[in-house]
Design a protein around this motif. Sequence first.
Motif, mmCIF file in Angstrom:
data_model
loop_
_atom_site.group_PDB
_atom_site.id
_atom_site.type_symbol
_atom_site.label_atom_id
_atom_site.label_comp_id
_atom_site.label_asym_id
_atom_site.label_seq_id
_atom_site.Cartn_x
_atom_site.Cartn_y
_atom_site.Cartn_z
ATOM 1 N N MET A 1 0.828 -1.212 0.000
ATOM 2 C CA MET A 1 0.000 0.000 0.000
ATOM 3 C C MET A 1 0.859 1.258 0.000
ATOM 4 O O MET A 1 0.610 2.213 -0.713
ATOM 5 C CB MET A 1 -0.946 0.003 1.196
ATOM 6 C CG MET A 1 -1.831 1.254 1.267
ATOM 7 S SD MET A 1 -2.852 1.314 2.755
ATOM 8 C CE MET A 1 -3.903 -0.085 2.472
ATOM 9 N N VAL A 2 1.923 1.244 0.840
ATOM 10 C CA VAL A 2 2.749 2.443 0.934
ATOM 11 C C VAL A 2 3.391 2.769 -0.399
ATOM 12 O O VAL A 2 3.434 3.915 -0.834
ATOM 13 C CB VAL A 2 3.819 2.265 2.023
ATOM 14 C CG1 VAL A 2 4.762 3.441 2.043
ATOM 15 C CG2 VAL A 2 3.154 2.103 3.383
ATOM 16 N N GLY A 3 3.891 1.725 -1.102
ATOM 17 C CA GLY A 3 4.539 1.972 -2.376
ATOM 18 C C GLY A 3 3.613 2.597 -3.384
ATOM 19 O O GLY A 3 4.002 3.463 -4.154
ATOM 20 N N ARG A 4 2.347 2.170 -3.390
ATOM 21 C CA ARG A 4 1.403 2.692 -4.372
ATOM 22 C C ARG A 4 1.032 4.132 -4.073
ATOM 23 O O ARG A 4 0.885 4.940 -4.977
ATOM 24 C CB ARG A 4 0.151 1.805 -4.372
ATOM 25 C CG ARG A 4 -0.880 2.170 -5.415
ATOM 26 C CD ARG A 4 -0.328 2.038 -6.815
ATOM 27 N NE ARG A 4 -1.383 2.108 -7.804
ATOM 28 C CZ ARG A 4 -1.157 2.200 -9.104
ATOM 29 N NH1 ARG A 4 0.097 2.234 -9.545
ATOM 30 N NH2 ARG A 4 -2.138 2.250 -9.962
ATOM 31 N N THR A 5 0.878 4.466 -2.815
ATOM 32 C CA THR A 5 0.378 5.795 -2.489
ATOM 33 C C THR A 5 1.470 6.809 -2.171
ATOM 34 O O THR A 5 1.184 7.989 -2.125
ATOM 35 C CB THR A 5 -0.601 5.729 -1.298
ATOM 36 O OG1 THR A 5 0.089 5.167 -0.181
ATOM 37 C CG2 THR A 5 -1.803 4.897 -1.640
ATOM 38 N N LEU A 6 2.698 6.353 -1.922
ATOM 39 C CA LEU A 6 3.764 7.289 -1.588
ATOM 40 C C LEU A 6 4.905 7.249 -2.611
ATOM 41 O O LEU A 6 5.143 8.226 -3.309
ATOM 42 C CB LEU A 6 4.299 7.008 -0.171
ATOM 43 C CG LEU A 6 3.314 7.298 0.968
ATOM 44 C CD1 LEU A 6 3.944 6.951 2.298
ATOM 45 C CD2 LEU A 6 2.877 8.748 0.959
ATOM 46 N N ALA A 7 5.592 6.128 -2.715
ATOM 47 C CA ALA A 7 6.745 6.062 -3.618
ATOM 48 C C ALA A 7 6.346 6.293 -5.070
ATOM 49 O O ALA A 7 7.010 7.033 -5.809
ATOM 50 C CB ALA A 7 7.449 4.712 -3.471
ATOM 51 N N ASP A 8 5.231 5.678 -5.496
ATOM 52 C CA ASP A 8 4.812 5.842 -6.886
ATOM 53 C C ASP A 8 4.375 7.273 -7.175
ATOM 54 O O ASP A 8 4.656 7.821 -8.248
ATOM 55 C CB ASP A 8 3.668 4.878 -7.220
ATOM 56 C CG ASP A 8 4.151 3.436 -7.364
ATOM 57 O OD1 ASP A 8 3.322 2.570 -7.653
ATOM 58 O OD2 ASP A 8 5.357 3.203 -7.184
ATOM 59 N N ILE A 9 3.684 7.885 -6.216
ATOM 60 C CA ILE A 9 3.275 9.274 -6.408
ATOM 61 C C ILE A 9 4.502 10.178 -6.448
ATOM 62 O O ILE A 9 4.587 11.112 -7.254
ATOM 63 C CB ILE A 9 2.305 9.711 -5.295
ATOM 64 C CG1 ILE A 9 1.005 8.911 -5.381
ATOM 65 C CG2 ILE A 9 1.992 11.204 -5.419
ATOM 66 C CD1 ILE A 9 0.042 9.198 -4.256
ATOM 67 N N ARG A 10 5.492 9.904 -5.587
ATOM 68 C CA ARG A 10 6.711 10.715 -5.588
ATOM 69 C C ARG A 10 7.452 10.559 -6.918
ATOM 70 O O ARG A 10 8.001 11.528 -7.453
ATOM 71 C CB ARG A 10 7.613 10.303 -4.418
ATOM 72 C CG ARG A 10 8.890 11.128 -4.308
ATOM 73 C CD ARG A 10 8.586 12.619 -4.140
ATOM 74 N NE ARG A 10 9.791 13.411 -4.163
ATOM 75 C CZ ARG A 10 10.499 13.741 -3.087
ATOM 76 N NH1 ARG A 10 10.121 13.311 -1.897
ATOM 77 N NH2 ARG A 10 11.557 14.482 -3.185
ATOM 78 N N ASP A 11 7.466 9.340 -7.476
ATOM 79 C CA ASP A 11 8.103 9.139 -8.781
ATOM 80 C C ASP A 11 7.418 9.974 -9.850
ATOM 81 O O ASP A 11 8.077 10.568 -10.716
ATOM 82 C CB ASP A 11 8.058 7.657 -9.169
ATOM 83 C CG ASP A 11 9.033 6.823 -8.356
ATOM 84 O OD1 ASP A 11 9.921 7.407 -7.706
ATOM 85 O OD2 ASP A 11 8.886 5.588 -8.365
ATOM 86 N N ARG A 12 6.102 10.019 -9.800
ATOM 87 C CA ARG A 12 5.348 10.818 -10.778
ATOM 88 C C ARG A 12 5.688 12.300 -10.618
ATOM 89 O O ARG A 12 5.881 13.025 -11.596
ATOM 90 C CB ARG A 12 3.849 10.582 -10.603
ATOM 91 C CG ARG A 12 2.971 11.390 -11.546
ATOM 92 C CD ARG A 12 3.235 11.048 -12.980
ATOM 93 N NE ARG A 12 2.535 11.935 -13.895
ATOM 94 C CZ ARG A 12 2.811 12.035 -15.183
ATOM 95 N NH1 ARG A 12 3.767 11.302 -15.707
ATOM 96 N NH2 ARG A 12 2.141 12.857 -15.951
#
Length: 275
Positions: free
Chosen positions: A1-12
């Motif tokens: 969950m964290v990767g989808r909502t934090l790391a992935d958003i930060r990458d975007r």
Amino acid sequence: MVGRTLADIRDRLSALGVAVGPYRVVSARTGTPPFPVAGMQFPDRETAAEAASVATAYRSALRRYDPRVTVHGLIVCEAPWGTDAVGTGASSLPEYCHAVAGALFEALSGRHRSVERAVIDSYLDAAEETEDRERLCLAMLESMAEALADHLDPAVQADTLREAAGQLPGKPSGPEPVRDALSDLEAAGLVDETAIDPAAADVGRRPRYITLRNYRPTLSALRCPVLPIAVELLRRTGITPQMADGERTADGWRLLVSLAGDRPAEGMSVVTTTA
């Protein structure tokens, strides 16, 4: 969950920034850029507007894990070569979409996590499939409208949209709020042309049929995302609008709009037609 909502958003968000650019994203309260946009620069107003919305989503996700994360109203600031001037030009389609999306993220944050997660997932999926910035920002509004319609009952939808509208700059409430709202949607590029026709008398609510030519937000031939219309009406009146009798036309939609007030808040996010 964290990767989808934090790391992935930060990458975007990182993908939107450039080494040197004239635009920044700053807090409307402090005038400084908060995390995760601190130190970031953007090449144009549209990209910065998208970054503001993505950063809002990121901070909303952070508050799931740390409720103390400060709520910021993020705005785009033009600072060409060392100045701090804020641009005042007319809203583009991406800028308009992301302003509305940012306000809705703040309204959803912490209270409607399933809706917030559905919007974030839909947006990130769309970002992987298209590089068209206008199509991507429209997908954000579409996914928000669908998530609100699918997860929240009409009364909660009304409260959420009213709160989001309250976070945007207010608009004057003139004698024709429906016409004024549609004019602003035309100016933002969400629709090419609109028309208003009277409907049967309904004391105190002044129902109108509206025709939207080349209305860009869409879910399907049978589902029209009317969330931007509802937000624009709420910015002017604070009265719960109601939209119904959706009819697909050759080049858009025809809807019945009224300021419902004490009526159930149907048709706040999506209007469905079986015709």
